[in-house]
Motif scaffolding. Sequence first.
Motif, PDB file in Angstrom:
ATOM      1  N   SER B  43       0.838  -1.204   0.000  1.00 18.36           N
ATOM      2  CA  SER B  43       0.000   0.000   0.000  1.00 18.36           C
ATOM      3  C   SER B  43       0.871   1.251   0.000  1.00 18.36           C
ATOM      4  CB  SER B  43      -0.899   0.046   1.232  1.00 18.36           C
ATOM      5  OG  SER B  43      -1.722  -1.080   1.266  1.00 18.36           O
ATOM      6  N   ASP B 163      -5.728  -0.583  -4.480  1.00 16.21           N
ATOM      7  CA  ASP B 163      -5.173  -1.121  -3.235  1.00 16.21           C
ATOM      8  C   ASP B 163      -6.124  -2.167  -2.659  1.00 16.21           C
ATOM      9  OD1 ASP B 163      -3.738  -1.658  -1.006  1.00 16.21           O
ATOM     10  OD2 ASP B 163      -3.778   0.373  -0.177  1.00 16.21           O
ATOM     11  N   GLU B 164      -5.877  -3.403  -2.973  1.00 24.10           N
ATOM     12  CA  GLU B 164      -6.720  -4.529  -2.534  1.00 24.10           C
ATOM     13  C   GLU B 164      -8.208  -4.228  -2.711  1.00 24.10           C
ATOM     14  OE1 GLU B 164      -5.573  -6.911   0.650  1.00 24.10           O
ATOM     15  OE2 GLU B 164      -3.616  -5.967   0.941  1.00 24.10           O
TER      16      GLU B 164
END
Lengths: 233, 242
Positions: B43, B163-164
Amino acid sequence: MNYQFNWKLVLTGEYGQWILQGLWITLEISFVSIVLSMLLGTIIAVFRLSRVKPLVWFSATFTEFFRNTPLLVQIFFWYFGSYAILPDAVNKWLYKQDFEFAAGVISLTVYTSAFIAEEIRSGIFSIPKNQLEASRACGLSFLQAMSFVVLPQAFRIIIPPLISQFLNVIKNSSLVMTIGVMDLTYMARQIESYTFHGFEAFTVSTLIYLVISLIVSLLVNQYNKHFLRFIPH
Amino acid sequence: MSMIEFHNVNKWYGDFHVLKDINESVESGEVLVICGPSGSGKSTLIRCVNRLEEYQKGHILIEGRDLHGDDVNVNELRSEIGIVFQQFNLYPHLSVLKNITLAPIKVRKTPKKDAEEMAMQLLERVGIHSQATKYPAELSGGQQQRVAIARALAMKPKIMLFDEPTSALDPEMINEVLNVMKDLAREGMTMLCVTHEMGFAREVADRVVFMDFGEILEQAPPDEFFRNPKHERTKLFLKEIL
Ligand SMILES: Nc1ncnc2c1ncn2[C@@H]1O[C@H](COP(=O)(O)OP(=O)(O)O)[C@@H](O)[C@H]1O
Ligand SMILES: [Mg+2]
């Protein structure tokens, strides 16, 4: 017991007029104090959120001090004690005005602004940091992100507790009768001493406070239903 | 010239060295999948690209321009790089349509009507144009994430960071989001995706990067990455998630 109830006496004629006059003063002193305490409360909250140490200390002391001392003592302080610390010019000016009213407004304002500052501060804090981040990530400036994303959410959350502070002002304003402001409570007391019909006088004044509070609470509930639905809090 | 270049990027949180000598370059239209254990700095790495995080050493260039160059306006830079977060982060007080039009209207000064038209097209593209007047809390997680993608695309970004994006979703909603991302990849968007969806990586990634303890340990095209991981830690990681 042979108390003769006489509702007509306190609801009509001269005494009825007194009640209305008192109600008007109650509404007036509450309104002025609410407006001023919103202003002062916002300033104190901004000080507290700023990164300037002296301002932070000042506002922290201010809030803790005025929230944690009895309102009645504060009223007496402003009414009986403030001339000792205020400049002469201010004192002279104040005495030419309605000094009781002014002292009442000052004490209610200062006291209430301490609570309002805390509401505003916690409202802004309660908006998750990711909201600021998400808006900045789209290219919004800090001010744009605050004005379009963070503050609108904070205000929706703060408005109900702010309004209950406003209600407190209306209720607390009854204490200013102790320094001679002729508000609703003062007038009820006055009617009692002229007529010995204290039960009716205070029942009527109590019901008036109650009705004002209930109307405002009802509006707040409606507000909550419509505007707070989608905001996690 | 590459779309994104990382030159010796290093970042610390106090004493904690979170990114270590990151060197990488991403071409225009390339899709990079970044994977690695939790806490490895994935991240942090992609958030450096739009300056949500600062780094202390090294350089990141976007189309040859240094992210921290004097001529760079951070708001302008961010408006050209879309990001999609794990938790969607939609604005809860605004309708879906307004979530999408806010930045185009305020940052790009797009006329409201044009912005709304574009927003409707984007919603159509991510398959939820019938929800435009709803509020985020009225949508499912998968729908919210698709709105978040549309919100990012509304700024017509050159680069998309993810991000995920599917980690917070119920399993049955993951594919609707991945499908939107796959479409984007096929349309030639430059993408940096932190994700553990290895099916997605196999299908559309040009390269897969493995990070651990703040370092890029290895990177390869997906076939090779999955068939023949070189590093012990990569093998261990793949064994755990596959
Ligand atoms: N603001 C912060 N302050 C200190 N440490 C942080 C901060 N943000 C992240 N970290 C640490 O940096 C490391 C990398 O975090 P992150 O990039 O979020 O990892 P990943 O996305 O790979 O799970 C983690 O160990 C995390 O605890
Ligand atoms: Mg992460």
